[in-house]
Design a protein around this motif. Structure first.
Motif, PDB file in Angstrom:
ATOM      1  N   ALA A  35      27.178  34.548  36.613  1.00 43.43           N
ATOM      2  CA  ALA A  35      28.140  33.577  37.131  1.00 43.43           C
ATOM      3  C   ALA A  35      29.139  33.286  36.021  1.00 43.43           C
ATOM      4  CB  ALA A  35      27.421  32.301  37.557  1.00 43.43           C
ATOM      5  N   LEU A  36      30.368  33.772  36.181  1.00 49.41           N
ATOM      6  CA  LEU A  36      31.392  33.578  35.163  1.00 49.41           C
ATOM      7  C   LEU A  36      32.507  32.702  35.705  1.00 49.41           C
ATOM      8  CD1 LEU A  36      31.738  37.228  33.770  1.00 49.41           C
ATOM      9  CD2 LEU A  36      30.357  35.359  32.857  1.00 49.41           C
ATOM     10  N   SER A  37      33.019  31.834  34.840  1.00 49.64           N
ATOM     11  CA  SER A  37      34.152  30.988  35.220  1.00 49.64           C
ATOM     12  C   SER A  37      35.424  31.830  35.208  1.00 49.64           C
ATOM     13  CB  SER A  37      34.279  29.824  34.235  1.00 49.64           C
ATOM     14  OG  SER A  37      34.681  30.312  32.955  1.00 49.64           O
ATOM     15  N   GLU A  38      36.488  31.273  35.771  1.00 48.79           N
ATOM     16  CA  GLU A  38      37.777  31.965  35.768  1.00 48.79           C
ATOM     17  C   GLU A  38      38.225  32.250  34.336  1.00 48.79           C
ATOM     18  OE1 GLU A  38      39.565  33.241  38.312  1.00 48.79           O
ATOM     19  OE2 GLU A  38      37.832  32.707  39.525  1.00 48.79           O
ATOM     20  N   GLN A  39      38.013  31.283  33.462  1.00 49.96           N
ATOM     21  CA  GLN A  39      38.395  31.453  32.055  1.00 49.96           C
ATOM     22  C   GLN A  39      37.600  32.585  31.409  1.00 49.96           C
ATOM     23  OE1 GLN A  39      37.730  27.993  29.610  1.00 49.96           O
ATOM     24  NE2 GLN A  39      38.546  28.955  27.777  1.00 49.96           N
ATOM     25  N   GLU A  40      36.301  32.647  31.702  1.00 52.95           N
ATOM     26  CA  GLU A  40      35.470  33.718  31.148  1.00 52.95           C
ATOM     27  C   GLU A  40      35.894  35.082  31.682  1.00 52.95           C
ATOM     28  OE1 GLU A  40      31.185  31.600  30.277  1.00 52.95           O
ATOM     29  OE2 GLU A  40      31.754  31.953  32.370  1.00 52.95           O
ATOM     30  N   LEU A  41      36.238  35.147  32.966  1.00 54.34           N
ATOM     31  CA  LEU A  41      36.685  36.417  33.546  1.00 54.34           C
ATOM     32  C   LEU A  41      37.938  36.918  32.839  1.00 54.34           C
ATOM     33  CD1 LEU A  41      36.150  35.716  37.348  1.00 54.34           C
ATOM     34  CD2 LEU A  41      34.855  37.308  35.924  1.00 54.34           C
ATOM     35  N   GLU A  42      38.891  36.039  32.607  1.00 54.00           N
ATOM     36  CA  GLU A  42      40.120  36.418  31.903  1.00 54.00           C
ATOM     37  C   GLU A  42      39.809  36.841  30.470  1.00 54.00           C
ATOM     38  OE1 GLU A  42      43.157  36.782  33.093  1.00 54.00           O
ATOM     39  OE2 GLU A  42      42.565  36.115  35.090  1.00 54.00           O
ATOM     40  N   GLN A  43      38.965  36.060  29.796  1.00 52.41           N
ATOM     41  CA  GLN A  43      38.609  36.339  28.400  1.00 52.41           C
ATOM     42  C   GLN A  43      37.899  37.684  28.278  1.00 52.41           C
ATOM     43  OE1 GLN A  43      35.898  33.451  26.760  1.00 52.41           O
ATOM     44  NE2 GLN A  43      35.917  34.367  24.732  1.00 52.41           N
ATOM     45  N   PHE A  44      36.930  37.929  29.152  1.00 55.61           N
ATOM     46  CA  PHE A  44      36.184  39.182  29.070  1.00 55.61           C
ATOM     47  C   PHE A  44      37.052  40.379  29.441  1.00 55.61           C
ATOM     48  CE2 PHE A  44      32.121  36.577  29.813  1.00 55.61           C
ATOM     49  CZ  PHE A  44      31.935  36.410  28.451  1.00 55.61           C
ATOM     50  N   ALA A  45      37.952  40.202  30.399  1.00 50.96           N
ATOM     51  CA  ALA A  45      38.856  41.297  30.761  1.00 50.96           C
ATOM     52  C   ALA A  45      39.693  41.691  29.550  1.00 50.96           C
ATOM     53  CB  ALA A  45      39.752  40.891  31.927  1.00 50.96           C
ATOM     54  N   GLU A  46      40.187  40.697  28.836  1.00 53.77           N
ATOM     55  CA  GLU A  46      40.991  40.949  27.637  1.00 53.77           C
ATOM     56  C   GLU A  46      40.156  41.645  26.560  1.00 53.77           C
ATOM     57  OE1 GLU A  46      43.119  37.881  24.796  1.00 53.77           O
ATOM     58  OE2 GLU A  46      43.704  37.546  26.891  1.00 53.77           O
ATOM     59  N   GLN A  47      38.938  41.144  26.334  1.00 52.18           N
ATOM     60  CA  GLN A  47      38.071  41.722  25.308  1.00 52.18           C
ATOM     61  C   GLN A  47      37.661  43.152  25.647  1.00 52.18           C
ATOM     62  OE1 GLN A  47      34.843  38.915  24.961  1.00 52.18           O
ATOM     63  NE2 GLN A  47      36.025  37.545  23.640  1.00 52.18           N
ATOM     64  N   ILE A  48      37.282  43.389  26.894  1.00 53.46           N
ATOM     65  CA  ILE A  48      36.870  44.738  27.307  1.00 53.46           C
ATOM     66  C   ILE A  48      38.046  45.689  27.193  1.00 53.46           C
ATOM     67  CG2 ILE A  48      36.077  46.138  29.251  1.00 53.46           C
ATOM     68  CD1 ILE A  48      34.392  43.686  30.114  1.00 53.46           C
ATOM     69  N   ASP A  49      39.229  45.217  27.533  1.00 51.71           N
ATOM     70  CA  ASP A  49      40.437  46.023  27.418  1.00 51.71           C
ATOM     71  C   ASP A  49      40.646  46.471  25.970  1.00 51.71           C
ATOM     72  OD1 ASP A  49      42.553  47.156  28.902  1.00 51.71           O
ATOM     73  OD2 ASP A  49      43.940  45.670  28.086  1.00 51.71           O
ATOM     74  N   LYS A  50      40.461  45.560  25.030  1.00 54.18           N
ATOM     75  CA  LYS A  50      40.622  45.888  23.605  1.00 54.18           C
ATOM     76  C   LYS A  50      39.558  46.889  23.158  1.00 54.18           C
ATOM     77  CE  LYS A  50      42.850  41.599  22.214  1.00 54.18           C
ATOM     78  NZ  LYS A  50      42.725  40.339  21.477  1.00 54.18           N
ATOM     79  N   ILE A  51      38.338  46.716  23.641  1.00 56.50           N
ATOM     80  CA  ILE A  51      37.246  47.629  23.277  1.00 56.50           C
ATOM     81  C   ILE A  51      37.541  49.035  23.790  1.00 56.50           C
ATOM     82  CG2 ILE A  51      34.810  48.187  23.706  1.00 56.50           C
ATOM     83  CD1 ILE A  51      34.320  45.094  23.759  1.00 56.50           C
TER      84      ILE A  51
END
Length: 100
Positions: A19-35
């Motif tokens: 269960a991820l919040s909207e903020q977490e979804l945005e944050q993880f999308a950005e982090q995964i993109d960088k990875i």
């Protein structure tokens, strides 16, 4: 840039039962993109003439002989199991059935 979307992260979170919040979804999308971008940059390095290796140092790893040894029979493996049925271990179901 690989552009991992927020929707892809939400889909992965659902599959992982997170269960991820909207903020977490945005944050993880950005982090995964960088990875993904960092990993793909490695593939762009000119490795002409570089010998493939599994370790950064020359390591000699002696291997033992492949010798067949006796193993447990199915009955021996199951005789201490809390529950067994039709020659298999019985374990509690952890995932719901259906196409999720």
């Amino acid at each position: 840039m690989s552009e991992i979307s927020r929707e892809e992260v939400a889909h992965l979170a659902k599959l992982s039962r997170l269960a991820l919040s909207e903020q977490e979804l945005e944050q993880f999308a950005e982090q995964i993109d960088k990875i993904v971008d960092s990993v793909s940059a490695v593939g762009k390095v000119d490795a002409t003439g570089v010998e493939p290796m599994s370790h950064p140092h020359s390591v000699v790893a002696p291997m033992r002989e492949d010798v067949i040894v006796p193993t447990l029979t199915a009955q021996q493996a199951l005789d201490q199991a809390p529950a067994a049925e039709e020659g298999r271990f019985v374990v509690p179901q952890i995932l719901a059935g259906g196409d999720e």
